[in-house]
Design a protein around this motif. Structure first.
Motif, PDB file in Angstrom:
ATOM      1  N   SER A  14       0.827  -1.206   0.000  1.00 49.06           N
ATOM      2  CA  SER A  14       0.000   0.000   0.000  1.00 49.06           C
ATOM      3  C   SER A  14       0.863   1.258   0.000  1.00 49.06           C
ATOM      4  CB  SER A  14      -0.923  -0.006   1.226  1.00 49.06           C
ATOM      5  OG  SER A  14      -1.654   1.189   1.318  1.00 49.06           O
ATOM      6  N   GLN A  26      -0.450  14.773   3.252  1.00 41.83           N
ATOM      7  CA  GLN A  26      -1.066  15.326   2.036  1.00 41.83           C
ATOM      8  C   GLN A  26      -0.088  16.182   1.242  1.00 41.83           C
ATOM      9  OE1 GLN A  26      -4.697  14.681   1.100  1.00 41.83           O
ATOM     10  NE2 GLN A  26      -3.777  13.022   2.283  1.00 41.83           N
ATOM     11  N   GLY A  48       6.063   6.787   0.978  1.00 40.69           N
ATOM     12  CA  GLY A  48       4.690   6.818   0.480  1.00 40.69           C
ATOM     13  C   GLY A  48       3.688   7.111   1.574  1.00 40.69           C
ATOM     14  N   ASN A  49       3.836   6.473   2.710  1.00 38.84           N
ATOM     15  CA  ASN A  49       2.922   6.713   3.827  1.00 38.84           C
ATOM     16  C   ASN A  49       3.060   8.129   4.368  1.00 38.84           C
ATOM     17  OD1 ASN A  49       1.298   4.225   4.966  1.00 38.84           O
ATOM     18  ND2 ASN A  49       3.225   3.401   4.204  1.00 38.84           N
ATOM     19  N   ALA A  90       1.036   4.270  -2.784  1.00 39.80           N
ATOM     20  CA  ALA A  90       0.843   5.669  -2.389  1.00 39.80           C
ATOM     21  C   ALA A  90       1.989   6.538  -2.886  1.00 39.80           C
ATOM     22  CB  ALA A  90       0.717   5.771  -0.871  1.00 39.80           C
ATOM     23  N   SER A  94       2.629  16.481  -2.086  1.00 41.94           N
ATOM     24  CA  SER A  94       2.723  15.962  -3.447  1.00 41.94           C
ATOM     25  C   SER A  94       3.752  16.751  -4.227  1.00 41.94           C
ATOM     26  CB  SER A  94       1.367  16.045  -4.146  1.00 41.94           C
ATOM     27  OG  SER A  94       1.047  17.390  -4.465  1.00 41.94           O
ATOM     28  N   GLU A 113       1.346  10.562   2.068  1.00 45.99           N
ATOM     29  CA  GLU A 113      -0.110  10.384   2.159  1.00 45.99           C
ATOM     30  C   GLU A 113      -0.657  11.018   3.434  1.00 45.99           C
ATOM     31  OE1 GLU A 113      -3.751   8.892   0.657  1.00 45.99           O
ATOM     32  OE2 GLU A 113      -1.782   8.783  -0.292  1.00 45.99           O
ATOM     33  N   GLN A 139       1.549   7.405  -6.492  1.00 44.32           N
ATOM     34  CA  GLN A 139       0.458   8.358  -6.703  1.00 44.32           C
ATOM     35  C   GLN A 139       0.819   9.760  -6.242  1.00 44.32           C
ATOM     36  OE1 GLN A 139      -2.748   6.514  -4.544  1.00 44.32           O
ATOM     37  NE2 GLN A 139      -2.906   4.785  -5.968  1.00 44.32           N
ATOM     38  N   ARG A 140       1.574   9.848  -5.149  1.00 37.14           N
ATOM     39  CA  ARG A 140       1.859  11.147  -4.546  1.00 37.14           C
ATOM     40  C   ARG A 140       3.092  11.836  -5.127  1.00 37.14           C
ATOM     41  NH1 ARG A 140      -1.504  14.260  -1.508  1.00 37.14           N
ATOM     42  NH2 ARG A 140      -3.217  12.893  -0.889  1.00 37.14           N
TER      43      ARG A 140
END
Length: 630
Positions: A574, A624, A617-618, A578, A626, A621, A581-582
């Protein structure tokens, strides 16, 4: 121990709410009180959160001079403040408190930054002079206490944590890709970079001045390692260490010790038992499912010797899974090496402790990581393959991209023939080639514009080269370990994970007087011909049982390899998704190829690599963050 935050500049008083938000984001650092100061000139706002350790009733902050010209916020401890009271009697008349904060403030008023080399402790502080409209900022010599800086227009913001600056609402939530690169290279973001664009860490052993007329000055170093050499007998070295431990025991609240059973934490416990006015509290983590990784029997042996109230904290894969999310939330910046400190700090807090002594620093001062022999080996390998260096490096670039051993040799053949470059190769996590496979955009020349050199900021690279110039190999490696892995990973993790649990972690090995004495020893003190950390073992003499030092070094490492292939496997996957994506430069297919290679060949790939990516990644996330717009 505390959290500090502030804003300085024209119109700073218009941002009082921003400072309040900064303080709220760090409330874990100061459960015992808070204070806010707004300068009459409107050019400075200071915030303080207090974890009361010394003089809990009176030493509240911000602290003010009698005429209210000066306002002071301070995070740390000055262990030699009783001595300073005697030496500087004329400057310290009519003190109102018994702790260290007022001593440090008054000495700064009298002597400015010139007094900093005299302070034996860990600290980050801000001193406002309303009359001159100046702000003095400083950090301790090894960087035990953090201080982050950011600019918003003409305003200068500072805080003990990155999350506080984010909470101000005055800076962007954009990721710094140079910071990401350095994180991949070494397992933590390398100073002065941070994970956030526009946020920097103030250098250790430095001070800087902000003035209403000229803005901020360049940070200036106030300390350099001792250049002379001295001979100390085993008894003299032991006495120096006991003195350091005794200074670190000063506290008006419950105190304990982290006890792993290794040489360094055992030495701290044994020394403390000789000078502590009360029974010791000791804590150890044990692994019921991986008994081969546990040093529990050695920790128990020392606990019995010092007659401490000893607590063992069992940790299994399922327990780690239940606490993983909260441990990610505790991170102020992504770090691959902090979960162990999170766990033992949580246990200390649950036991009612507010202070804990750690054995950190012993490996760096006494050569415990065996980095010097590896650097020598790297130098020999580079010479051995000199005639076929180009073709061999090309061949290695085509095979087993995630293999640690192949990667190290590939990096070595492409590095410069210096101790610094060899040291950085042996410390690296992901090579440049591997980073290019994971996130090709991170290798773009346009991205960094010469910011980085061999994975760290170019200016810092040059400073490290200057630091070790003319040193013996053993002394050079000690200074490099203190300045890199210790300062940029271990100390940062100790501060953040300890303070997340409202726990002050103290490090006697970094005591000013003791560390100066050790760095002045003959370089042979850091050689391994007579055994690992033999000078420290010799100093402890018959205090330390033979079974503590006459065995292979284990290190305080959690059994992540097993956990990541079982209980933590879904969470790691996971985190990798993330990250893709981020953070736009990362390609999910490449991340999953690395993850697959680890599943097939864990000993070849090593758990730390996919774990670093999962943590990043965590982290992105949770906060928030990016790369959107970069």
């Amino acid at each position: 121990m505390c959290g500090i935050a502030g804003i300085v500049g024209k119109g700073a008083s218009e941002h009082v709410d921003a400072v309040r938000r900064m303080m709220k984001a760090m409330e874990h650092r100061g459960p015992d009180g808070e204070g806010l100061y707004v300068a009459p000139s409107g050019r400075c706002v200071l915030g303080h959160l207090r974890l009361a350790i010394l003089d809990p009733a009176l030493a509240v902050q911000p602290m003010f001079s009698a005429d209210e010209r000066w306002a002071f916020v301070y995070n740390g401890e000055c262990y030699n403040h009783p001595t300073l009271r005697e030496v500087y009697k004329e400057d310290l008349h009519a003190l109102r408190t018994t702790g260290d904060t007022e001593v440090v403030m008054r000495l700064l008023q009298a002597h400015g930054a010139d007094i900093l080399p005299k302070l034996n402790g860990m600290f980050a502080f801000a001193l406002w002079d309303e009359q001159k409209e100046t702000l003095l900022l400083a950090r301790d010599r090894f960087g035990q206490k953090p201080l982050y800086l950011a600019k918003s227009g003409d305003l200068l913001l500072f805080a003990s944590e990155v999350r506080a600056l984010l909470a101000s609402g005055l800076i962007s939530r954009k990721v710094d890709l140079a910071g990401v690169y350095s994180y991949l290279a070494f397992g933590s973001v390398q100073e002065p970079l941070s994970i956030l664009s526009g946020v920097e860490m103030m250098p250790p052993q430095s001070s800087m001045m902000w003035s209403s007329s000229g803005g901020a000055t360049q940070a200036r170093s106030y300390w350099s390692p001792p250049s002379g050499k001295q001979a100390l007998s085993a008894v003299e070295l032991r006495d120096a260490f006991v003195g350091a431990v005794e200074r670190h025991l000063i506290s008006d609240v419950p105190l304990g010790l982290f006890l792993s059973g290794g040489i360094d934490s055992s030495a701290v416990a044994l020394a403390a038992s000789r000078v502590s006015p009360s029974a010791l509290n000791t804590l150890s983590i044990v692994f019921p499912e991986q008994k081969e990784l546990s040093e529990a029997k050695y920790a128990r042996r020392i606990a019995e010797l010092v007659e401490s109230r000893h607590q063992e904290i069992p940790l299994t894969g399922s327990m780690m899974l239940s606490m993983l999310k909260e441990s990610f939330h505790a991170m102020d910046q992504p770090t691959g090496d902090a979960i162990n400190t999170y766990m033992v700090s949580m246990a200390a807090h649950q036991a009612g402790l507010k202070v804990a002594l750690s054995g950190l620093g012993g490996d760096e001062l006494f050569g415990g990581y065996r980095a010097a022999p590896r650097v020598l080996l790297f130098s020999r390998l580079r010479r051995l393959f000199s005639l076929v260096r180009g073709p061999l490096r090309g061949l290695l670039g085509q095979v087993r991209p995630w293999s640690v051993s192949v990667s190290k040799l590939h990096q070595l053949l492409g590095s410069s023939p210096t101790w610094l470059s060899s040291f950085l190769v042996q410390r690296r996590v992901f090579s440049e080639r591997q980073i290019g496979l994971l996130a090709p955009q991170l290798l773009s020349d346009k991205l960094f514009s010469g910011t980085l050199r061999e994975g760290i900021v170019a200016k810092q690279f040059d400073q490290l080269g200057t630091l070790i110039k003319g040193k013996t190999l053993e002394d050079a490696i000690a200074l490099l370990e203190l300045s890199t892995y210790m300062a940029q990973t271990l100390l940062r993790d100790s501060d953040i994970m300890g303070m997340h649990h409202s726990l002050e972690i103290r490090i006697p090995f970094l005591d000013t007087a003791f560390s100066d004495a050790v760095l002045s020893l003959e370089p042979e003190a850091r050689q391994h011909a007579r055994g690992i950390k033999w000078r420290m073992v010799e100093a402890m003499g018959d205090w330390m049982p033979r079974e503590i030092y006459d065995r292979p070094k284990m290190g305080f490492t959690l059994p992540f390899e097993s956990w990541m292939r079982k209980e933590l496997k879904p969470q790691v996957e996971s985190g990798l998704r993330a990250l893709a994506q981020r953070c736009e430069p990362f390609q999910e297919k490449s991340l999953m190829r690395l993850w697959g290679a680890f599943q097939e060949r864990p000993q070849d790939v090593r758990w730390f690599r996919p774990w670093l990516l999962c943590v990043l990644g965590n982290y992105l996330e949770i906060h928030q963050l990016s790369t959107e717009g970069l």
